[in-house]
Design an enzyme around this catalytic site. Structure first.
Site, short mmCIF file in Angstrom:
data_model
loop_
_atom_site.label_atom_id
_atom_site.label_comp_id
_atom_site.label_asym_id
_atom_site.label_seq_id
_atom_site.Cartn_x
_atom_site.Cartn_y
_atom_site.Cartn_z
N ASN A 215 -36.22 94.79 25.12
CA ASN A 215 -35.28 93.71 25.45
C ASN A 215 -35.31 93.47 26.96
O ASN A 215 -36.04 94.15 27.68
CB ASN A 215 -33.88 94.07 24.94
CG ASN A 215 -33.40 95.38 25.53
OD1 ASN A 215 -33.24 95.51 26.73
ND2 ASN A 215 -33.21 96.38 24.68
N ALA A 279 -27.09 101.58 28.69
CA ALA A 279 -28.42 101.17 28.22
C ALA A 279 -28.34 100.14 27.11
O ALA A 279 -27.42 100.15 26.29
CB ALA A 279 -29.17 102.40 27.72
N LYS A 293 -54.75 100.74 17.83
CA LYS A 293 -54.31 99.35 18.01
C LYS A 293 -54.54 98.54 16.73
O LYS A 293 -55.63 98.59 16.16
CB LYS A 293 -55.10 98.74 19.18
CG LYS A 293 -54.64 97.35 19.52
CD LYS A 293 -55.48 96.74 20.63
CE LYS A 293 -55.12 95.28 20.76
NZ LYS A 293 -56.16 94.51 21.41
N PRO A 310 -30.69 106.02 16.16
CA PRO A 310 -29.39 106.70 16.29
C PRO A 310 -28.51 105.93 17.27
O PRO A 310 -29.03 105.33 18.21
CB PRO A 310 -29.77 108.07 16.86
CG PRO A 310 -31.11 107.88 17.48
CD PRO A 310 -31.78 106.79 16.71
N ILE A 312 -26.27 106.25 20.17
CA ILE A 312 -25.97 107.30 21.16
C ILE A 312 -24.48 107.30 21.50
O ILE A 312 -23.83 108.36 21.48
CB ILE A 312 -26.82 107.06 22.44
CG1 ILE A 312 -28.30 106.99 22.07
CG2 ILE A 312 -26.56 108.14 23.48
CD1 ILE A 312 -29.20 106.48 23.17
N PHE A 330 -20.74 99.86 26.72
CA PHE A 330 -20.85 98.45 27.11
C PHE A 330 -20.96 97.62 25.84
O PHE A 330 -21.37 98.13 24.80
CB PHE A 330 -22.08 98.23 27.99
CG PHE A 330 -21.78 98.36 29.47
CD1 PHE A 330 -21.34 99.56 30.00
CD2 PHE A 330 -21.91 97.26 30.31
CE1 PHE A 330 -21.03 99.67 31.35
CE2 PHE A 330 -21.61 97.36 31.66
CZ PHE A 330 -21.17 98.56 32.18
N1 CTP Z 1 -25.61 101.89 22.04
C1 CTP Z 1 -26.09 103.17 21.89
N2 CTP Z 1 -27.05 103.43 20.95
C2 CTP Z 1 -27.49 102.45 20.16
C3 CTP Z 1 -27.01 101.13 20.30
C4 CTP Z 1 -26.05 100.88 21.26
O1 CTP Z 1 -25.68 104.06 22.63
N3 CTP Z 1 -28.41 102.74 19.27
C5 CTP Z 1 -24.55 101.65 23.04
C6 CTP Z 1 -24.95 100.78 24.20
O2 CTP Z 1 -25.43 101.58 25.27
C7 CTP Z 1 -23.62 100.13 24.55
C8 CTP Z 1 -22.92 100.01 23.22
O3 CTP Z 1 -23.54 100.95 22.37
O4 CTP Z 1 -22.85 100.97 25.35
C9 CTP Z 1 -22.97 98.68 22.56
O5 CTP Z 1 -24.27 98.19 22.54
P1 CTP Z 1 -24.58 96.76 21.95
O6 CTP Z 1 -26.04 96.52 21.96
O7 CTP Z 1 -23.68 95.74 22.60
O8 CTP Z 1 -24.04 96.89 20.50
P2 CTP Z 1 -24.64 97.45 19.19
O9 CTP Z 1 -23.93 98.70 18.84
O10 CTP Z 1 -26.13 97.55 19.29
O11 CTP Z 1 -24.19 96.33 18.17
P3 CTP Z 1 -24.73 94.81 18.05
O12 CTP Z 1 -26.17 94.83 18.45
O13 CTP Z 1 -24.48 94.51 16.63
O14 CTP Z 1 -23.86 93.97 18.96
#
Ligand code: CTP
Length: 405
Positions: A215, A279, A293, A310, A312, A330
């Site tokens: 991303n 993150a 590849k 997972p 986190i 976040f």
């Molecule tokens: N996060 C995490 N591990 C993941 C996904 C997200 O620790 N596998 C944490 C991000 O670091 C952030 C928070 O979860 O602090 C929210 O991340 P975000 O991408 O906004 O949300 P998602 O949980 O991925 O949900 P969605 O994509 O449906 O908005």
């Protein structure tokens, strides 16, 4: 609360670069905040701004000549170099950096810099080839090792007509750096003995040895938070996905690539007093990434099977043995920011959510507007630089630990 910049004394050395004109705005803005400014204008700087405009704005005499008898009688280079809290060289040219790195003192500015016992901060600007030249990069490293604080040049259109790295940092960015300097010297004990883990940047999920899912996260916000916590005296571990950012000094950095590696490194960093998950973790990884590849074959479009990564933040928030006292997540949203953030607070089990609307240029950009969502309510912070968001968050974290001893 008193302004951190009020009554600070700054010696501003203005080098020769077209961007020297930005110093006028910088001086005006700093004066409004109560900073007392002495200015030294180099010969090159004097080609772009006049001593008259500088003395009008600083409301002080402007110093130019090393051998001026009146200047020496009123304020010699030794006093100039000692009587300020901070020396800022802006713009700092390649030539100025070379002289500083080599201890050359052939004018008032360089002599003052050699004679000083005060912290020095530089804001370089030059053509991108000059910036990338091994000689300049070597000088930069020498200065960094010596403790010179660097405000890195920005990317963009350069005065010479080329595009690249070398623009003088924006005035806002320079002011944020000056604030961070004073905050860090003032706050350097407030989180002493506390440990924090910060996750930052994107994760890369392999498809095959050359391709991956990722991303647009740059890591800037997470790095700024790690630095702001460090500046409060905390022990900081930064678990970083792939970014182009410099590893910050005084911070333990664990470089990871995938979400699963980030999870492992974050868990291994526990126990910690606080964890801040900044993150942009990929939600999925590819099942069975290919070892070779994947070749393009006519009519055969590969299908990717995705498996959930997972979470986190969720797992740290619900950690059985080492649940940190403060867990902050976040929320990157493109709509219904507050609602989604409130749901995330609930779902993940963390204590605060820093929510931002990423539909503009937040990802990869330098500024951010956030809301802090807690069980107690929502507070909206101003549109400000990511460094300022980090400082405000570090302050709020410090308040939390003060109130919850
Ligand atoms: N996060 C995490 N591990 C993941 C996904 C997200 O620790 N596998 C944490 C991000 O670091 C952030 C928070 O979860 O602090 C929210 O991340 P975000 O991408 O906004 O949300 P998602 O949980 O991925 O949900 P969605 O994509 O449906 O908005």
């Amino acid at each position: 609360m008193a302004d951190i910049l009020e009554n600070r004394k700054l010696l501003l050395i203005i080098g020769g670069g077209i961007a020297a004109y930005k110093c006028l705005d910088l001086i005006r803005r700093l004066k409004e905040r109560g900073v007392e400014i002495q200015a030294v204008l180099t010969g090159g700087g004097g080609k772009f701004v006049t001593p008259l405009s500088l003395s009008s704005l600083t409301e002080n005499k402007v110093y130019q000549d090393l051998f001026s008898l009146t200047d020496e009688a009123e304020m010699g280079h030794i006093r100039l170099s000692r009587e300020n809290d901070l020396i800022l060289v802006a713009p700092a040219t390649a030539n100025m950096m070379a002289k500083m790195a080599n201890g050359i003192s052939d004018n008032l500015a360089t002599t003052t810099l050699l004679a000083t016992n005060k912290p020095v901060m530089i804001a370089p600007t030059m053509n991108s080839q000059m910036w990338g030249h091994p000689a300049t990069q070597h000088n930069l490293n020498v200065l960094k090792e010596r403790g010179t604080l660097i405000i890195p040049p920005a990317d963009g259109d350069l005065a010479c007509g080329e595009v690249g790295t070398g623009r003088l940092a924006e005035v806002d960015e320079i002011i944020s750096n000056i604030e961070a300097f004073f905050l860090s010297s003032e706050n350097s004990n407030l989180l002493k003995g506390k440990s924090f883990t910060v996750t930052a940047g994107p994760t890369y999920e392999a498809i095959d040895p050359v391709r991956y899912l990722a991303n647009h996260s740059s890591g800037k916000q997470g790095y700024a938070i790690a630095k702001a916590l460090r500046d409060y005296g905390a022990n900081v571990t930064l678990v970083s996905g792939p970014t182009n950012l410099e590893p910050p000094a005084g911070i333990r950095i664990l470089n990871v690539t995938s979400a699963r590696e980030m999870m492992e490194a974050t868990e291994n960093s526990l126990p910690a007093d606080g964890v801040v998950c900044v993150a942009a973790v990929a939600d999925w990884h590819v099942n069975n990434p290919q070892r070779q590849k994947i070749k393009k074959r006519p009519g055969a479009i590969p299908t990717l099977e995705l498996i959930e990564n997972p979470d986190i933040l969720k797992s740290i928030s619900n950690h059985k043995e080492h649940r940190p006292r403060l867990v902050i997540g976040f929320a990157a949203e493109t709509e219904n920011v507050t609602n989604h953030a409130q749901n995330k607070l609930e779902n993940k089990g963390c204590d605060w959510i820093v929510a931002n609307d990423i539909s503009g240029d937040v990802m990869g950009g330098d500024r951010n507007q956030v809301q802090i969502v807690t069980k107690e309510g929502v507070s909206e912070w101003p549109y400000q630089s990511k460094v300022e968001v980090a400082q405000q968050l570090a302050k709020q974290i410090e308040d939390f630990f003060k109130d919850n001893k």
